[in-house]
Motif scaffolding. Structure first.
Motif, PDB file in Angstrom:
ATOM      1  N   GLY A  55      39.986  36.103  36.162  1.00  5.61           N
ATOM      2  CA  GLY A  55      39.706  36.763  37.428  1.00  5.61           C
ATOM      3  C   GLY A  55      40.952  37.393  38.010  1.00  5.61           C
ATOM      4  N   HIS A  59      41.453  35.897  43.936  1.00  5.91           N
ATOM      5  CA  HIS A  59      39.993  35.789  44.028  1.00  5.91           C
ATOM      6  C   HIS A  59      39.492  34.344  44.104  1.00  5.91           C
ATOM      7  CE1 HIS A  59      38.271  39.978  43.022  1.00  5.91           C
ATOM      8  NE2 HIS A  59      39.463  40.105  43.564  1.00  5.91           N
ATOM      9  N   VAL A 145      34.980  35.758  40.686  1.00  7.99           N
ATOM     10  CA  VAL A 145      34.959  37.061  41.347  1.00  7.99           C
ATOM     11  C   VAL A 145      34.773  36.835  42.847  1.00  7.99           C
ATOM     12  CG1 VAL A 145      33.724  39.251  41.600  1.00  7.99           C
ATOM     13  CG2 VAL A 145      34.047  38.254  39.321  1.00  7.99           C
ATOM     14  N   ASP A 146      35.614  37.465  43.649  1.00  9.43           N
ATOM     15  CA  ASP A 146      35.486  37.399  45.104  1.00  9.43           C
ATOM     16  C   ASP A 146      34.474  38.457  45.561  1.00  9.43           C
ATOM     17  OD1 ASP A 146      35.989  37.936  47.940  1.00  9.43           O
ATOM     18  OD2 ASP A 146      37.730  36.621  47.699  1.00  9.43           O
ATOM     19  N   TYR A 149      35.595  41.746  47.285  1.00  9.91           N
ATOM     20  CA  TYR A 149      36.254  42.786  46.497  1.00  9.91           C
ATOM     21  C   TYR A 149      35.431  43.231  45.295  1.00  9.91           C
ATOM     22  CZ  TYR A 149      40.293  41.267  49.212  1.00  9.91           C
ATOM     23  OH  TYR A 149      41.138  40.945  50.234  1.00  9.91           O
ATOM     24  N   THR A 152      37.056  43.847  40.133  1.00  6.63           N
ATOM     25  CA  THR A 152      38.169  44.793  40.146  1.00  6.63           C
ATOM     26  C   THR A 152      38.510  45.218  38.719  1.00  6.63           C
ATOM     27  OG1 THR A 152      39.856  43.077  39.964  1.00  6.63           O
ATOM     28  CG2 THR A 152      39.091  43.640  42.187  1.00  6.63           C
ATOM     29  N   SER A 155      40.052  42.345  36.847  1.00  8.90           N
ATOM     30  CA  SER A 155      39.065  41.334  36.490  1.00  8.90           C
ATOM     31  C   SER A 155      38.249  41.774  35.280  1.00  8.90           C
ATOM     32  CB  SER A 155      38.146  41.073  37.689  1.00  8.90           C
ATOM     33  OG  SER A 155      37.281  39.993  37.443  1.00  8.90           O
ATOM     34  N   ASN A 175      32.521  33.948  44.365  1.00  9.80           N
ATOM     35  CA  ASN A 175      33.117  33.293  45.530  1.00  9.80           C
ATOM     36  C   ASN A 175      32.769  34.103  46.786  1.00  9.80           C
ATOM     37  OD1 ASN A 175      34.641  31.452  46.927  1.00  9.80           O
ATOM     38  ND2 ASN A 175      36.625  32.255  46.271  1.00  9.80           N
ATOM     39  N   CYS A 188      27.129  42.301  43.807  1.00 13.73           N
ATOM     40  CA  CYS A 188      28.198  41.715  42.988  1.00 13.73           C
ATOM     41  C   CYS A 188      27.629  41.034  41.749  1.00 13.73           C
ATOM     42  CB  CYS A 188      29.009  40.713  43.814  1.00 13.73           C
ATOM     43  SG  CYS A 188      30.092  41.465  45.039  1.00 13.73           S
TER      44      CYS A 188
END
Length: 422
Positions: A55, A59, A145-146, A149, A152, A155, A175, A188
């Motif tokens: 990741g 994140h 993965v946040d 965001y 990315t 990631s 997350n 996401c």
């Protein structure tokens, strides 16, 4: 939180127990066989499975690792000597480049009968070096993965590298940071699913768990069913459901690269080397592969870590590999992911350009090679990584996952791992 510490991956004799292959006598026939040394108290089902966190920076990888440790203390067992457990069981494919290090923390734990060593690298570049060096034979991963965001570029790059080096199983954790935006969460998840599917992972065995790692780490009450801890428990359950069994190197096919020709007689050759995996006994039929035609022969004697086989003089040389019959091949063309050493790691600043001529260092020898870069890329700068295609002057034994060093003008400038043979 356990402190992060800096591990410098040094030469084989100076590693922090990364490489622990020994030649040992067969208990029933002294000096008649060699094999990968295993702890007699352990069986293959109790070997530690190395997994890593994937990741982008920031994140929540370290936060999730820390709260997983806290939860596992309640439902499993945390082992204190994680590094020795992992490194003693997982021999490497080749001597690690001296001076190439990465910063990480690890936890070693057992839950539902499975034993894991979880590696949490500090930075994106640390994760790349971990995967490309092949140092710890990573066999599974947790992708974080946040939701704020999304996926990315960094990631996604790590997921694609993990796929290329055949990390077999992925558990994903979205997350959410206390968000109540269900539309954002669904977007996401869809983005993550698309990338995983494109890389060949099946949605049924690549679960995406949704939770708030930051909220979970601040949770003080011990309640595994709480909204804070349940996603963490589900993540641990997913690991137990989909992660493979650890690899027992002694049960794999034989690989024994020749490091030195000790003696040549009229019909026999004695050499020394390193047992990478498998087992070798006196009388066993073997192939010797690389640098030319396959040689079929058998083992005549094993003494003081030296192997004697049937062979004519000058047939064998350093860089060839002893293997089980018809199990591995030598190749001149392959694709790989490479990491180019930076100034601090190599003492120089040498890039790779299109159609570059360099040397591939594998099985103790340097072979001249020509490199092609991906379309649209004209240079790989030190400190960066890329896919490449390689054409060797002579065929060498390799499989997907075989690691090597890159040299230019007799200077070591990078690490690589084979992703496909041609």
């Amino acid at each position: 939180m356990s402190p992060r510490f800096y591990l410098t991956l040094l030469h084989i004799h100076y590693t922090f127990a990364i490489i622990n292959i020994h030649l040992i006598p067969n208990p029933s026939s002294f000096n008649n066989s060699i094999g990968v040394k295993m702890n007699k108290k352990k069986t293959s089902s109790h070997l530690s499975l190395p997994i890593c966190m994937l990741g982008a920076d920031g994140h929540g990888k370290t936060t999730l690792t820390t709260v997983m440790e806290r939860v596992i203390e309640k439902i499993g067992t945390i082992h204190s000597d994680s590094s020795n457990e992992l490194f003693n069981q997982l021999p490497n494919h080749h001597p690690i480049c001296e001076g190439v290090g990465f910063t990480y923390r690890s936890i070693d734990y057992e839950t539902s009968g499975k034993h894991y060593t979880q590696i949490d690298c500090e930075t994106h570049q640390d994760i790349v070096k971990l995967l490309v060096s092949g140092a710890l034979d990573i066999q599974g991963a947790i992708w974080v993965v946040d939701a704020d965001y999304g996926v990315t570029q960094e990631s996604e790059e790590l997921i694609r590298i993990a796929n290329s080096v055949k990390v077999s199983n992925i558990v994903s954790f979205l997350n959410i940071h206390n968000t109540d935006d269900n539309e954002l969460v669904n977007i996401c998840k869809q983005e993550m699913t698309e990338i995983l599917t494109e890389c060949g992972w099946n949605e049924n065995n690549t679960p995406i768990l949704v939770g708030d790692a930051h909220n979970a780490i601040n949770y003080k009450t011990i309640n595994l069913g709480s909204d804070q801890w349940k996603p963490i428990v589900d993540t641990i359950s997913a690991l137990n459901s989909i992660m493979p069994n650890p690899i027992n190197k002694s049960e794999l096919h034989l690989m024994f690269p020749i490091h030195k020709i000790v003696e040549e007689n009229k019909e026999t050759v004695t050499f020394s080397g390193e047992l990478i995996q498998g087992h070798l006994s006196v009388g066993q039929s073997i192939d010797i592969v690389g640098k030319g035609d396959r040689i079929k022969t058998k083992c005549l004697n094993i003494k003081d870590h030296e192997i004697t086989v049937e062979s004519e003089p000058d047939w064998l040389s350093v860089g060839q590999v002893v293997c089980s019959p018809k199990t591995i091949k030598a190749h001149t063309e392959f694709t790989a992911i490479v990491y180019l050493l930076n100034q601090d790691e190599s003492g120089t600043h040498i890039p790779i350009v299109e159609n570059d001529k360099l040397e591939i260092h594998l099985w103790g020898i340097d072979i001249h090679a020509r490199v092609q870069l991906p379309p649209g890329l004209s240079i790989i700068s030190p400190g960066s990584n890329s896919d490449i295609s390689v054409s060797l002057d002579l065929p060498l034994v390799m499989e997907v996952g075989t690691t090597f060093e890159i040299k230019k003008m007799d200077i070591r400038i990078g690490l690589g791992i084979v992703t496909e043979t041609v």
